[in-house]
Scaffold this motif. Structure first.
Motif, short mmCIF file in Angstrom:
data_model
loop_
_atom_site.label_atom_id
_atom_site.label_comp_id
_atom_site.label_asym_id
_atom_site.label_seq_id
_atom_site.Cartn_x
_atom_site.Cartn_y
_atom_site.Cartn_z
N GLU A 38 30.36 3.67 -24.49
CA GLU A 38 29.37 2.59 -24.44
C GLU A 38 29.54 1.72 -23.20
OE1 GLU A 38 31.04 3.50 -27.04
OE2 GLU A 38 29.56 4.02 -28.57
N LEU A 39 30.72 1.76 -22.59
CA LEU A 39 30.98 0.95 -21.40
C LEU A 39 30.56 1.67 -20.12
CD1 LEU A 39 34.57 -0.34 -22.30
CD2 LEU A 39 32.37 -1.50 -22.66
N SER A 40 30.10 2.89 -20.23
CA SER A 40 29.79 3.69 -19.05
C SER A 40 28.43 3.32 -18.46
CB SER A 40 29.80 5.19 -19.39
OG SER A 40 31.06 5.57 -19.90
N ASP A 41 28.38 3.29 -17.14
CA ASP A 41 27.13 3.05 -16.43
C ASP A 41 26.35 4.35 -16.27
OD1 ASP A 41 27.77 0.41 -16.06
OD2 ASP A 41 28.53 0.69 -14.02
N VAL A 42 25.03 4.25 -16.27
CA VAL A 42 24.18 5.31 -15.72
C VAL A 42 24.02 4.96 -14.26
CG1 VAL A 42 21.90 6.35 -15.74
CG2 VAL A 42 23.01 5.77 -17.89
N PHE A 43 24.18 5.90 -13.37
CA PHE A 43 24.38 5.56 -11.97
C PHE A 43 23.62 6.50 -11.04
CE2 PHE A 43 27.63 8.35 -13.54
CZ PHE A 43 27.70 9.36 -12.60
N PRO A 44 23.47 6.11 -9.78
CA PRO A 44 22.87 7.02 -8.80
C PRO A 44 23.65 8.33 -8.75
CG PRO A 44 23.09 4.81 -7.88
CD PRO A 44 23.82 4.81 -9.20
N THR A 45 22.96 9.41 -8.50
CA THR A 45 23.55 10.74 -8.64
C THR A 45 24.58 11.06 -7.57
OG1 THR A 45 21.64 11.61 -7.45
CG2 THR A 45 21.58 11.70 -9.84
N PHE A 46 25.46 12.02 -7.92
CA PHE A 46 26.44 12.56 -6.98
C PHE A 46 25.77 13.60 -6.09
CE2 PHE A 46 29.62 11.56 -10.43
CZ PHE A 46 30.33 10.62 -9.70
N GLN A 47 26.41 13.90 -4.98
CA GLN A 47 25.98 14.99 -4.11
C GLN A 47 27.19 15.37 -3.26
OE1 GLN A 47 22.39 14.04 -2.04
NE2 GLN A 47 22.06 16.10 -1.26
N HIS A 48 27.64 16.62 -3.36
CA HIS A 48 28.83 17.04 -2.64
C HIS A 48 28.80 18.55 -2.44
CE1 HIS A 48 30.51 18.46 -6.49
NE2 HIS A 48 30.04 17.33 -7.00
N ASP A 49 29.74 19.07 -1.67
CA ASP A 49 29.80 20.50 -1.42
C ASP A 49 30.26 21.26 -2.65
OD1 ASP A 49 29.04 20.12 1.20
OD2 ASP A 49 31.10 20.05 1.96
N GLY A 50 29.96 22.56 -2.68
CA GLY A 50 30.53 23.44 -3.69
C GLY A 50 29.61 23.76 -4.85
N ILE A 51 30.20 24.44 -5.83
CA ILE A 51 29.53 24.80 -7.07
C ILE A 51 30.20 24.03 -8.21
CG2 ILE A 51 29.02 26.67 -8.69
CD1 ILE A 51 27.52 26.94 -6.08
N GLU A 52 29.40 23.52 -9.14
CA GLU A 52 29.95 22.77 -10.27
C GLU A 52 29.52 23.41 -11.59
OE1 GLU A 52 30.44 18.15 -11.87
OE2 GLU A 52 29.56 18.59 -9.90
N PHE A 53 30.46 23.48 -12.53
CA PHE A 53 30.20 24.03 -13.85
C PHE A 53 30.50 22.96 -14.89
CE2 PHE A 53 32.06 25.90 -17.72
CZ PHE A 53 30.99 26.68 -18.16
N LEU A 54 29.56 22.72 -15.80
CA LEU A 54 29.74 21.75 -16.88
C LEU A 54 29.72 22.47 -18.22
CD1 LEU A 54 27.23 18.92 -15.85
CD2 LEU A 54 29.61 19.21 -15.11
N HIS A 55 30.57 22.02 -19.15
CA HIS A 55 30.54 22.51 -20.52
C HIS A 55 30.68 21.32 -21.46
CE1 HIS A 55 30.84 25.36 -23.80
NE2 HIS A 55 31.86 24.68 -24.26
N MET A 56 29.66 21.12 -22.28
CA MET A 56 29.60 19.94 -23.14
C MET A 56 30.47 20.14 -24.37
SD MET A 56 27.90 17.17 -22.61
CE MET A 56 27.85 15.60 -23.51
N LEU A 57 31.34 19.16 -24.64
CA LEU A 57 32.25 19.22 -25.79
C LEU A 57 31.82 18.31 -26.94
CD1 LEU A 57 35.62 19.10 -23.81
CD2 LEU A 57 34.49 21.13 -24.73
N GLU A 58 31.31 17.14 -26.60
CA GLU A 58 31.00 16.13 -27.62
C GLU A 58 29.92 15.21 -27.09
OE1 GLU A 58 33.37 12.49 -29.98
OE2 GLU A 58 34.37 13.67 -28.42
N GLY A 59 29.08 14.69 -28.01
CA GLY A 59 28.03 13.76 -27.61
C GLY A 59 26.80 14.47 -27.07
N GLU A 60 25.95 13.70 -26.39
CA GLU A 60 24.70 14.25 -25.85
C GLU A 60 24.28 13.44 -24.63
OE1 GLU A 60 21.44 15.43 -28.61
OE2 GLU A 60 20.27 13.95 -27.47
N VAL A 61 24.04 14.11 -23.54
CA VAL A 61 23.59 13.42 -22.33
C VAL A 61 22.41 14.16 -21.72
CG1 VAL A 61 25.93 12.59 -21.84
CG2 VAL A 61 25.10 14.68 -20.72
N GLU A 62 21.61 13.43 -20.97
CA GLU A 62 20.57 14.02 -20.13
C GLU A 62 21.15 14.10 -18.72
OE1 GLU A 62 16.84 11.95 -20.53
OE2 GLU A 62 17.27 11.54 -22.65
#
Length: 218
Positions: free
Chosen positions: A148-172
């Motif tokens: 609940e303390l987390s900000d929604v923030f301007p997006t990241f942008q960097h080199d490489g490939i990124e892989f995400l795997h959701m464990l808990e909760g729900e985000v857009e």
């Protein structure tokens, strides 16, 4: 939220790696290491086997045997290849001499850290790290926690490939012009050069794995 077309794993092209391939017999390890190095340097020069053959005077068949690790090239042959590829002779032995590292991180022992651009309430736990290595690839695995303390923030942008795997909760999660709803068990892999990041925190706390890969610096 946009509804991007589903891109399933089944639609991906066949994988080239064989995860169950066994190692070469010990007496062939050096030859295999040299062969892989020769192939790697040749490809870095955008050179075909035929072109390397013309530069060195070695037959295409001999070069194929060297690159596949089925023959042991003489010192004279290696010197010829080093001149043609503009690399030091010792470069052919690096794969053989380098240590292959591993890092085991026990539960609860991951390092909490801040990445460049980290916003308030976004907890990053680095799950392991191997520096310069024979693969030429750096991998950064993180466990990310949003509350609940987390900000929604301007997006990241960097080199490489990124892989995400959701464990808990729900985000857009935004990537480029598309927004993906990530729920437990969902995965997302993407080119990290496009703007990306969580733009909607629907169910908190949220936890997901983020694995970033990029070429190591020369």
């Amino acid at each position: 939220m946009n509804a991007p077309k589903s891109k399933t794993a089944a639609a991906a092209s066949p994988l080239q790696q064989d995860p169950h391939r066994t190692s070469e017999p010990r007496e062939k390890v050096l030859e295999v290491a040299i062969g892989r190095a020769v192939r790697s340097f040749r490809r870095q020069k955008a050179m075909t086997v035929a072109e390397l053959s013309k530069r060195t005077g070695l037959s295409i068949g001999m070069l194929s045997k060297i690159e596949n690790g089925v023959t042991s090239p003489s010192l004279t042959t290696l010197q010829t290849l080093s001149h043609a590829l503009s690399v030091p002779l010792t470069a052919f032995f690096r794969r053989y001499e380098e240590n292959r590292e591993a890092m085991h991180v026990k539960a609860g022992e991951a390092v909490e850290m801040e990445r460049a651009g980290t916003r308030a309430g976004h907890q990053y736990h680095l799950l392991g790290h191997i520096g310069a290595n024979a693969s030429g690839v750096i991998v950064e695995p993180y466990l990310i926690t949003l509350t609940e303390l987390s900000d929604v923030f301007p997006t990241f942008q960097h080199d490489g490939i990124e892989f995400l795997h959701m464990l808990e909760g729900e985000v857009e999660y935004l990537h480029g012009d598309e927004t993906y709803l990530l729920q437990p068990g969902d995965s997302l892999i993407f080119d990290a050069d496009a703007p990306h990041g969580p733009v909607g925190l629907n169910k908190l706390p949220a936890r997901y794995l983020s694995i970033i890969t990029y070429p190591q610096a020369d």
